[in-house]
Design an enzyme around this catalytic site. Structure first.
Site, PDB file in Angstrom:
ATOM      1  N   SER A  89     -14.247 -11.640  -4.823  1.00 31.73           N
ATOM      2  CA  SER A  89     -13.314 -11.362  -3.733  1.00 31.73           C
ATOM      3  C   SER A  89     -13.898 -10.420  -2.690  1.00 31.73           C
ATOM      4  O   SER A  89     -13.328 -10.258  -1.632  1.00 31.73           O
ATOM      5  CB  SER A  89     -12.032 -10.770  -4.287  1.00 31.73           C
ATOM      6  OG  SER A  89     -12.329  -9.568  -4.969  1.00 31.73           O
ATOM      7  N   LYS A 138     -11.060  -3.863  -4.078  1.00 33.41           N
ATOM      8  CA  LYS A 138     -10.685  -4.460  -2.795  1.00 33.41           C
ATOM      9  C   LYS A 138     -10.802  -3.386  -1.721  1.00 33.41           C
ATOM     10  O   LYS A 138     -10.993  -2.209  -2.017  1.00 33.41           O
ATOM     11  CB  LYS A 138      -9.225  -4.972  -2.796  1.00 33.41           C
ATOM     12  CG  LYS A 138      -8.881  -5.964  -3.876  1.00 33.41           C
ATOM     13  CD  LYS A 138      -9.104  -7.385  -3.383  1.00 33.41           C
ATOM     14  CE  LYS A 138      -8.770  -8.384  -4.465  1.00 33.41           C
ATOM     15  NZ  LYS A 138      -9.777  -8.475  -5.512  1.00 33.41           N
TER      16      LYS A 138
END
Lengths: 217, 186
Positions: A89, A138
């Site tokens: 991600s 993230k």
């Protein structure tokens, strides 16, 4: 096991005060460096050897590993920790491969958890809100109280107090706040500061704002 | 052979006496002892951290939201840090969690529902009898204070992720009149 014999000038008189004092001082000096007891035998010899039983050797190894483990856990909890990246991600900032040895390894600092003060664009580690055993990495997009625009639609969302909005750099393969909403700051585990493996990517992880993204207000 | 230099003046003599006394102090021994004491203290602090963060800690809850189970102030509770990590937390347990409204605040509440449970709660305690029923989402828990008239809990901030739970309060060790385990009631 090793053996220590003192070399003394006057071996014939082992009880001479000089011999006794030399042995006492040398024993004290060596004791600083040895975890088990040091004993010097008053035997005439031209070699110096240390006495250590086999059982006390195992005990000292056990003591050193427990101490090292405790100190390591404390440092990893409060100051800096090392994490291997799994998942795609955050590509291309950080990549993972299927083998843990070849994925990126990053350094994360824990000092930010003292006051929970973060900046927009920080890369953070946090526990997944729907599974507390998984840790995600993230980028922080929205701080508490900010209004942000969702990238796909033209929705404007306000990030509640005590929460933050996170998104992965690789938007196509990132399961983030666009799916599970803003996350409480209390789930954050640390802030990623450096990549330390592979050698071609060693360096700071910069605080970066994604291009084409309207900054929050 | 070393020829000692005679001091040329009284102040020089005092200086050389001072230097000689400095040289006589066992600096290496003192440094060795100080560093070993320092290392021992660091090891002790690390051990305290590991135990209080990962095994068993102590909590001093304050506030009216858990009356009558917990006093408003003055209670000292043992916090079990192993159970939340292993998932051994269930409905009826009193837990410590980081507040979803301010992560620097730690709050103590009772767990009423785990993921998948249906929780029925009074919407406006004291003013009306209206209740609402929610299903707790995956990975979340519903927490409520025992004193529903004075508690800021999941009725206001919704179900919280299980990852916010930091400890399970199981045993009270102060005041002496109330020493014992905390009741676990549904």
């Amino acid at each position: 096991s090793l053996r220590l014999h003192g070399t003394e000038e006057d071996c014939s008189d082992r009880t001479s005060s000089q011999c006794i004092r030399f042995r006492a001082q040398f024993t004290a000096f060596l004791q600083c460096f040895c975890t088990s007891e040091v004993q010097i035998l008053p035997v005439c010899s031209d070699r110096i050897v240390l006495i250590m039983g086999a059982r006390s050797q195992l005990w000292s190894i056990a003591k050193m590993s427990v101490t090292g483990g405790v100190i390591g856990v404390t440092i990893s909890d409060r100051y800096v920790t090392v994490v291997a990246i799994k998942g795609h991600s955050m590509h291309p900032t950080m990549t993972a491969t299927d083998s843990a040895l070849r994925g990126d390894i990053v350094l994360a600092e824990k000092a930010c958890l003292d006051q929970y003060k973060f900046s927009r664009g920080d890369v953070i580690l946090f526990k997944c809100p729907s599974n507390h055993k998984e840790v995600f990495v993230k980028r922080l997009i929205g701080l508490p109280g900010e209004w942000i625009q969702l990238p796909a639609s033209s929705e404007i969302i306000k990030v509640p107090q005590g929460h933050c909005w996170v998104e992965g750099d690789n938007a196509a393969r990132s399961w983030d706040s666009r799916s599970f909403g803003p996350i409480p700051l209390g789930l954050i585990n640390g802030r990623v500061t450096h990549i330390i493996w592979p050698p071609s990517k060693i360096g700071r992880v910069e605080r970066k704002w994604p291009e084409d993204r309207i900054p929050p207000f | 052979k070393i020829i000692p230099i005679e001091p040329s003046s009284p102040s020089a003599a005092a200086m050389s006496r001072f230097v000689r006394r400095l040289a006589g102090i066992p600096w290496r021994q003192i440094a060795g002892e100080a560093s070993s004491v320092g290392l021992l203290m660091a090891q002790g602090l690390c051990a305290v951290h590991v135990v209080s963060e990962h095994v068993l800690g102590v909590a001093f809850p304050r506030g009216p939201s858990m009356l009558p189970a917990l006093n408003m102030a003055g209670d000292v509770l043992l916090t079990d840090k192993v159970s939340p990590r292993r998932g051994w937390v269930g409905p009826g347990d009193v837990v410590l969690l980081l507040s979803p409204e301010d992560p620097r605040k730690i709050v103590a509440k009772r767990v009423l529902g785990m993921e998948g449970d249906e929780v029925t709660y009074p919407v406006d305690a004291g003013n009306s009898d209206a209740t609402k029923t929610v299903v707790v989402p995956q990975g979340h828990i519903w927490v409520q204070g025992d004193n529903i008239y004075s508690s800021n809990d999941s009725r206001q901030f919704g179900p919280v992720p299980y990852g916010l739970v930091k400890g399970k309060m199981s045993y009270r060790i102060w005041p002496p009149s109330r020493i014992g385990s905390i009741d676990s009631k549904e």
